[in-house]
Enzyme design. Structure first.
Site, PDB file in Angstrom:
ATOM      1  N   SER A  57      11.682   5.681   7.878  1.00  0.00           N
ATOM      2  CA  SER A  57      12.189   5.467   9.230  1.00  0.00           C
ATOM      3  C   SER A  57      11.281   4.520   9.995  1.00  0.00           C
ATOM      4  O   SER A  57      10.177   4.192   9.568  1.00  0.00           O
ATOM      5  CB  SER A  57      12.290   6.801   9.974  1.00  0.00           C
ATOM      6  OG  SER A  57      11.021   7.427  10.060  1.00  0.00           O
TER       7      SER A  57
ATOM      8  N   ALA B  40       0.872  -1.177   0.000  1.00  0.00           N
ATOM      9  CA  ALA B  40       0.000   0.000   0.000  1.00  0.00           C
ATOM     10  C   ALA B  40       0.904   1.221   0.000  1.00  0.00           C
ATOM     11  O   ALA B  40       1.792   1.339   0.849  1.00  0.00           O
ATOM     12  CB  ALA B  40      -0.921   0.017   1.214  1.00  0.00           C
ATOM     13  N   LEU B  41       0.719   2.107  -0.955  1.00  0.00           N
ATOM     14  CA  LEU B  41       1.576   3.284  -1.081  1.00  0.00           C
ATOM     15  C   LEU B  41       1.282   4.312   0.010  1.00  0.00           C
ATOM     16  O   LEU B  41       0.225   4.303   0.627  1.00  0.00           O
ATOM     17  CB  LEU B  41       1.391   3.903  -2.466  1.00  0.00           C
ATOM     18  CG  LEU B  41       1.901   3.045  -3.623  1.00  0.00           C
ATOM     19  CD1 LEU B  41       1.368   3.543  -4.960  1.00  0.00           C
ATOM     20  CD2 LEU B  41       3.428   3.012  -3.632  1.00  0.00           C
TER      21      LEU B  41
ATOM     22  N   ILE C 113       4.982  13.359  18.183  1.00  0.00           N
ATOM     23  CA  ILE C 113       4.093  12.205  18.075  1.00  0.00           C
ATOM     24  C   ILE C 113       3.465  11.857  19.412  1.00  0.00           C
ATOM     25  O   ILE C 113       2.261  11.607  19.510  1.00  0.00           O
ATOM     26  CB  ILE C 113       4.861  11.001  17.497  1.00  0.00           C
ATOM     27  CG1 ILE C 113       5.367  11.315  16.090  1.00  0.00           C
ATOM     28  CG2 ILE C 113       3.975   9.752  17.471  1.00  0.00           C
ATOM     29  CD1 ILE C 113       6.323  10.274  15.523  1.00  0.00           C
TER      30      ILE C 113
ATOM     31  N   MET D 184      13.036  14.569  10.161  1.00  0.00           N
ATOM     32  CA  MET D 184      12.275  13.390   9.738  1.00  0.00           C
ATOM     33  C   MET D 184      10.809  13.780   9.598  1.00  0.00           C
ATOM     34  O   MET D 184       9.974  13.491  10.454  1.00  0.00           O
ATOM     35  CB  MET D 184      12.459  12.249  10.738  1.00  0.00           C
ATOM     36  CG  MET D 184      13.813  11.586  10.654  1.00  0.00           C
ATOM     37  SD  MET D 184      13.915  10.146  11.734  1.00  0.00           S
ATOM     38  CE  MET D 184      15.441   9.395  11.173  1.00  0.00           C
TER      39      MET D 184
ATOM     40  N   CYS E  44       3.720   7.470   6.874  1.00  0.00           N
ATOM     41  CA  CYS E  44       2.905   8.684   6.999  1.00  0.00           C
ATOM     42  C   CYS E  44       1.441   8.415   6.703  1.00  0.00           C
ATOM     43  O   CYS E  44       0.563   8.702   7.519  1.00  0.00           O
ATOM     44  CB  CYS E  44       3.441   9.760   6.059  1.00  0.00           C
ATOM     45  SG  CYS E  44       2.430  11.262   6.003  1.00  0.00           S
TER      46      CYS E  44
ATOM     47  N   GLY F 121       8.137   9.919  26.174  1.00  0.00           N
ATOM     48  CA  GLY F 121       8.664  10.818  25.150  1.00  0.00           C
ATOM     49  C   GLY F 121       7.714  11.972  24.880  1.00  0.00           C
ATOM     50  O   GLY F 121       6.560  11.753  24.534  1.00  0.00           O
TER      51      GLY F 121
ATOM     52  N   GLY G  33      12.549  -4.976  -1.444  1.00  0.00           N
ATOM     53  CA  GLY G  33      13.699  -4.894  -2.330  1.00  0.00           C
ATOM     54  C   GLY G  33      15.020  -4.857  -1.594  1.00  0.00           C
ATOM     55  O   GLY G  33      15.120  -4.322  -0.488  1.00  0.00           O
TER      56      GLY G  33
ATOM     57  N   HIS H 222     -10.501  40.472   6.509  1.00  0.00           N
ATOM     58  CA  HIS H 222     -11.076  40.612   7.851  1.00  0.00           C
ATOM     59  C   HIS H 222     -12.505  40.069   7.857  1.00  0.00           C
ATOM     60  O   HIS H 222     -13.275  40.332   6.933  1.00  0.00           O
ATOM     61  CB  HIS H 222     -11.092  42.089   8.265  1.00  0.00           C
ATOM     62  CG  HIS H 222     -11.795  42.330   9.567  1.00  0.00           C
ATOM     63  ND1 HIS H 222     -11.185  42.092  10.776  1.00  0.00           N
ATOM     64  CD2 HIS H 222     -13.059  42.770   9.844  1.00  0.00           C
ATOM     65  CE1 HIS H 222     -12.042  42.385  11.749  1.00  0.00           C
ATOM     66  NE2 HIS H 222     -13.186  42.802  11.207  1.00  0.00           N
TER      67      HIS H 222
END
Length: 510
Positions: free
Chosen positions: A189, A80-81, A228, A363, A85, A224, A158, A489
């Site tokens: 990533s 799936a392309l 994200i 990234m 993201c 973190g 690949g 405005h």
């Protein structure tokens, strides 16, 4: 000033183009002969460009290459392309951010506008279904763009056989070899893991798992405090989770302008998110019904325990090059695993290029897209250019935070004398009219020349507002340039105009 800078930029690009025609650019002459799927053979069946990876950088590079007349094939392992993201990142997270915000507004704000409900509840399966539908439609849309632009699409994993050959294990169990005169690595990533914390996508989840929870956790710990983590923490906080963010460093989103960051953290705290800073996770125990975390001050000290139903590990991302066999062809990487490239995105191996998250730089999906376009423009003998100092960054919480250019701390470190102009949305008529006026616009400009150095916005639609500033910085505009442009405005954009007025002179509405 802006018109003059446009002329300077054209002259700069022209000089870059002319200076390059005698060297590398001249080497590229491409065959436009046909290519058939299956085993690629040598000679006329070779591609001009083979892109490994179909994420934002890869699929954009493939489409642009084909538009420039280069015979192009794109290889994507997911089937799936859109990459991380579109499938498990930017797009599904924004769908959930929007849906959860609508629920939160219905529950807490609609009554202020005279809209009342006897009750409102979350239908999590329906919310997830809407997210999945958006993803599915967009991935199919990219496949349609491939067909429209005559990009050959190979579904499979690949790896390099040679600098001009990729062996692909297809998703239907076969193998094919794709050849290309130029190969672009655009494999993106992956989630950065933390020692002692094994992600199972059930109790301990990455951002991928956080997008697919089947029930709302009572207690969620986010490890973190970056983009994200804060976005996904916001989703589940709005839906009812108790959210605690554990961050090793002293600040949330450390790359953010400190003044904006402090206001942003206060805003998130008002929404109920809790922050435990300067703290590291020592270990996690999933043997019980939930997760027991052992925490310790980052500088050392007494340990404490914390219990949660779900832990989201959001400590950043690392380049994904696993299984590509880069060592077989000798592609050089740095200590962080990023592929080293020159200004033309060329690796040390002739004919092999890299873009996006696998190379140094932010990234971000939009940065990867720009890399892809610039890379194939070079391959086509044209001029490509990406200014990494002017890549906008956006945190898609509510309010959003967006920035482009330098922070005040960076300007100070450069020793540049500067002026600051600020304008709060509390004084913006559109923001007040819609009862959503939290935030401000902050502009930094050179004291002598008035050239804009950085713009930082905290507002409901900061991610949309920031692009006027991005264009201004790209063409060396001054704060007065923005201030003298007529803004409609009432709009939120007027806050940017007023902040510009405050930078070089005085604002009107405060």
């Amino acid at each position: 000033m802006a018109m003059a800078s446009l002329a300077r930029r054209k002259a700069y690009l022209l000089s870059r183009n002319l200076s390059n025609t005698s060297s590398e650019a001249v080497r590229y002459s491409f065959s436009l002969t046909s290519f058939s799927r299956g085993y690629a053979s040598s000679g006329s069946d070779d591609n001009d460009v083979v892109v490994v990876g179909g994420g934002p950088g890869g699929y954009v590079a493939a489409i642009k290459a084909s538009q420039l007349g280069l015979k192009t094939t794109c290889i994507e392992k997911r089937g799936a392309l859109g990459g991380t993201c579109l499938n498990v990142g930017c797009i599904p997270s924004k769908a959930l951010l929007h849906s959860s915000h609508m629920y939160h507004e219905a529950k807490h704000a609609f009554h202020n506008h005279g809209v009342k409900f006897s009750s409102v509840e979350v239908d999590l399966p329906a919310m997830m279904s809407q997210k999945d539908k958006a993803v599915s439609n967009l991935t199919r849309g990219i496949e349609g763009l491939f067909k429209k632009n005559k990009v050959t699409y190979v579904k499979g994993y690949g790896k390099f056989i040679s600098p001009s050959e990729i062996s692909v294990d297809t998703i239907d169990g076969e193998n094919t070899v794709v050849k290309g005169k130029n190969i672009i690595i655009a494999t993106g990533s992956d989630v950065k893991s933390l020692p002692g914390i094994a992600i199972d996508e059930k109790k301990i989840v990455s951002s991928t798992g956080a997008l697919a929870l089947t029930e709302i956790p009572k207690k969620l710990v986010v490890v973190g405090a970056g983009y994200i983590g804060l976005e996904m923490g916001s989703v589940w906080r709005r839906l009812g989770s108790e959210v605690t963010v554990v961050e090793f460093g002293p600040d949330i989103v450390p790359t953010m302008d400190s003044e904006i960051r402090k206001q942003f953290q206060r805003s998130l705290e008002k929404q109920g998110m809790k922050f435990v800073l300067k703290t590291k996770v020592v270990s996690v125990d999933t043997s019980g019904d939930g997760v027991k975390l052992t925490l310790e001050p980052a500088a050392g000290g007494d340990q404490t325990t914390f219990e949660a139903d779900v832990v989201l590990v959001s400590a950043g991302r690392v380049p994904f090059t696993s299984g590509l066999d880069l060592d077989k062809i000798g592609v050089e990487t740095d200590k962080g695993g990023r592929i080293l490239v020159n200004e033309r995105f060329a690796t040390n191996v002739p004919g092999v290029y890299a873009i996006g998250d696998v190379i140094p730089g932010p990234m971000l999906a939009h940065k990867a897209e720009e890399d892809g376009v610039a890379c194939v423009e070079y391959l086509a003998g044209k001029v490509g250019h990406v200014d990494y100092d002017l890549v906008p960054g956006v945190v898609y919480t509510h309010p959003e935070v967006a920035s482009v250019g330098k922070t005040e701390e960076q300007v100070k470190s450069l020793g540049v004398e500067y002026r600051v102009g600020k304008f709060p949305f509390m004084a913006n008529s559109r923001a007040k009219a819609i009862d959503d006026a939290e935030g401000l616009v902050k502009i930094l400009a050179d004291k002598e020349t008035d050239k804009i150095l950085g713009v930082h916005i905290m507002a409901p639609n900061a991610g949309e507002l920031i692009h006027e500033a991005a264009i201004a910085l790209q063409y060396d505009a001054s704060s007065e340039d923005i201030a003298r442009v007529c803004h409609a405005h009432p709009t939120m954009s007027e806050a940017l105009k007023e902040a510009a007025m405050a930078t070089y002179d005085k604002p009107i509405h405060i």
